[in-house]
Design a protein around this motif. Sequence first.
Motif, PDB file in Angstrom:
ATOM      1  N   ARG A 185       0.840  -1.202   0.000  1.00 39.28           N
ATOM      2  CA  ARG A 185       0.000   0.000   0.000  1.00 39.28           C
ATOM      3  C   ARG A 185       0.878   1.256   0.000  1.00 39.28           C
ATOM      4  N   ASP A 186       1.949   1.251   0.818  1.00 37.78           N
ATOM      5  CA  ASP A 186       2.867   2.395   0.850  1.00 37.78           C
ATOM      6  C   ASP A 186       3.551   2.594  -0.496  1.00 37.78           C
ATOM      7  N   VAL A 187       3.916   1.506  -1.147  1.00 41.85           N
ATOM      8  CA  VAL A 187       4.533   1.599  -2.471  1.00 41.85           C
ATOM      9  C   VAL A 187       3.547   2.195  -3.474  1.00 41.85           C
ATOM     10  N   ALA A 188       2.297   1.746  -3.438  1.00 41.04           N
ATOM     11  CA  ALA A 188       1.285   2.291  -4.361  1.00 41.04           C
ATOM     12  C   ALA A 188       1.100   3.785  -4.125  1.00 41.04           C
ATOM     13  N   ARG A 189       1.035   4.203  -2.870  1.00 39.06           N
ATOM     14  CA  ARG A 189       0.921   5.635  -2.557  1.00 39.06           C
ATOM     15  C   ARG A 189       2.123   6.400  -3.093  1.00 39.06           C
ATOM     16  N   PHE A 198       1.792   6.784  -6.932  1.00 42.32           N
ATOM     17  CA  PHE A 198       0.790   7.757  -7.360  1.00 42.32           C
ATOM     18  C   PHE A 198       1.112   9.171  -6.874  1.00 42.32           C
ATOM     19  N   ASN A 199       1.485   9.320  -5.612  1.00 40.90           N
ATOM     20  CA  ASN A 199       1.663  10.649  -5.023  1.00 40.90           C
ATOM     21  C   ASN A 199       3.029  11.271  -5.288  1.00 40.90           C
ATOM     22  N   THR A 200       4.094  10.479  -5.265  1.00 39.48           N
ATOM     23  CA  THR A 200       5.439  11.021  -5.431  1.00 39.48           C
ATOM     24  C   THR A 200       5.906  10.954  -6.880  1.00 39.48           C
TER      25      THR A 200
END
Length: 122
Positions: A66-70, A73-75
């Motif tokens: 989940r952190d990788v997906a964020r 998308f975000n960074t």
Amino acid sequence: MKIVQDDARAKEIIDRVLRVQVAAPFVGLVALDGESAVCAIIINNYEFRSSVDISVTGRISPATLRDVARYLFNTLGVRRVQAVTRFDNISARRALKRLGFHHEGNLRERFEDCDGAIYGLL
């Protein structure tokens, strides 16, 4: 667990374990437990605001994924994430579905001894 960007280390792990092609330009992430790499993630064909393919090997928890997906998308500003896993890796397939990935199909003989399953997240 800490995620760091380390292109060379991630590529070396992915090459050794999965024997898959890493396509430039790419971003390599490594999940560390202390100093030990427990997981490597390659984001293939990375371009800002593009779709990316990820290759993952090692122990990755749903929270880390989940952190990788964020991060993607975000960074990095990607539009779409595509993940491929072994068809017989039921736990990875369940984790991807729990995180909102949709099963898009199967890839015959994707791995030496097994088919692959492809998932996408927008």
